[in-house]
Design a protein around this motif. Structure first.
Motif, short mmCIF file in Angstrom:
data_model
loop_
_atom_site.label_atom_id
_atom_site.label_comp_id
_atom_site.label_asym_id
_atom_site.label_seq_id
_atom_site.Cartn_x
_atom_site.Cartn_y
_atom_site.Cartn_z
N LYS A 77 -6.52 6.83 -6.59
CA LYS A 77 -5.91 5.74 -5.82
C LYS A 77 -6.10 5.96 -4.32
O LYS A 77 -6.46 5.03 -3.60
CB LYS A 77 -4.41 5.61 -6.14
N ALA A 78 -5.87 7.19 -3.85
CA ALA A 78 -6.04 7.47 -2.43
C ALA A 78 -7.51 7.34 -2.02
O ALA A 78 -7.82 6.76 -0.97
CB ALA A 78 -5.52 8.87 -2.11
N TYR A 135 -9.88 5.47 -3.49
CA TYR A 135 -10.25 4.06 -3.52
C TYR A 135 -9.60 3.29 -2.38
O TYR A 135 -10.19 2.36 -1.83
CB TYR A 135 -9.88 3.44 -4.86
N ALA A 136 -8.38 3.66 -2.01
CA ALA A 136 -7.72 3.01 -0.88
C ALA A 136 -8.51 3.25 0.40
O ALA A 136 -8.74 2.32 1.19
CB ALA A 136 -6.29 3.53 -0.74
N LEU A 167 -7.78 -1.85 -8.16
CA LEU A 167 -7.82 -2.28 -6.77
C LEU A 167 -6.66 -3.21 -6.45
O LEU A 167 -6.10 -3.15 -5.35
CB LEU A 167 -9.15 -2.94 -6.44
N GLN A 192 -3.64 -3.07 -7.59
CA GLN A 192 -2.48 -2.21 -7.35
C GLN A 192 -2.59 -1.52 -6.00
O GLN A 192 -1.60 -1.39 -5.26
CB GLN A 192 -2.38 -1.15 -8.45
N ILE A 193 -3.78 -1.06 -5.67
CA ILE A 193 -4.01 -0.34 -4.42
C ILE A 193 -3.78 -1.24 -3.22
O ILE A 193 -3.09 -0.86 -2.26
CB ILE A 193 -5.43 0.27 -4.42
N PHE A 245 -0.19 7.28 -1.09
CA PHE A 245 -0.52 7.33 -2.52
C PHE A 245 -0.18 8.66 -3.18
O PHE A 245 0.19 8.69 -4.35
CB PHE A 245 -2.00 7.00 -2.72
#
Length: 135
Positions: free
Chosen positions: A6-7, A9-10, A42, A44-45, A83
């Motif tokens: 998540k981090a 991809y963010a 994505l 959610q992110i 995240f």
């Protein structure tokens, strides 16, 4: 220490958004496709980034997500903490010698995170693109 997906991809999404001119709207579908991020993930992110104050959303035709903050003001630490929480190799262990050593590491990592921004990642990308080895 390993960043969560998540981090990662963010940060990828923020870098992609930061490459474009200020005020550009980004659709989730376009970002997912260009950055090879699973669409549901994505969603959610981007929602978490919006709730964290880094993005705003606009509904309707021409809508999507937009950066609220200039990439030079978005630190890597801000995103990672959003995240993954704060980096703390041995939580609450400051009382003993081992904990004190690792608290020094924690402080150095926190300082590095605070000093590096999304804009610096973009600049590094651009400097790699301008290197030419034509003869």
């Amino acid at each position: 220490m390993k960043l969560s997906k998540k981090a990662e991809y963010a940060l990828r999404a923020l870098v992609a958004m930061g490459r474009e001119r200020e005020g550009t709207n980004f659709s989730i579908q376009d970002l997912a496709s260009k950055e090879h991020i699973p669409l549901k993930f994505l969603e959610q992110i981007l929602l978490a980034l919006k709730n964290g104050g880094l993005l705003r959303s606009k509904r309707g035709v021409g809508g999507g997500y937009q950066l609220v903050t200039h990439p030079a003001r978005i630190t890597i630490g801000e995103v990672v903490t959003l995240f993954d929480g704060p980096f703390d190799p041995i939580p609450g262990a400051d009382q003993d010698a081992l904990g004190q050593v690792f608290s020094g590491l924690r402080d150095q990592v926190a300082q590095w995170f605070a000093e590096h921004t999304v804009a610096q990642i973009i600049a590094k990308e651009r400097s790699r693109e301008t290197v030419s080895f034509d003869i």
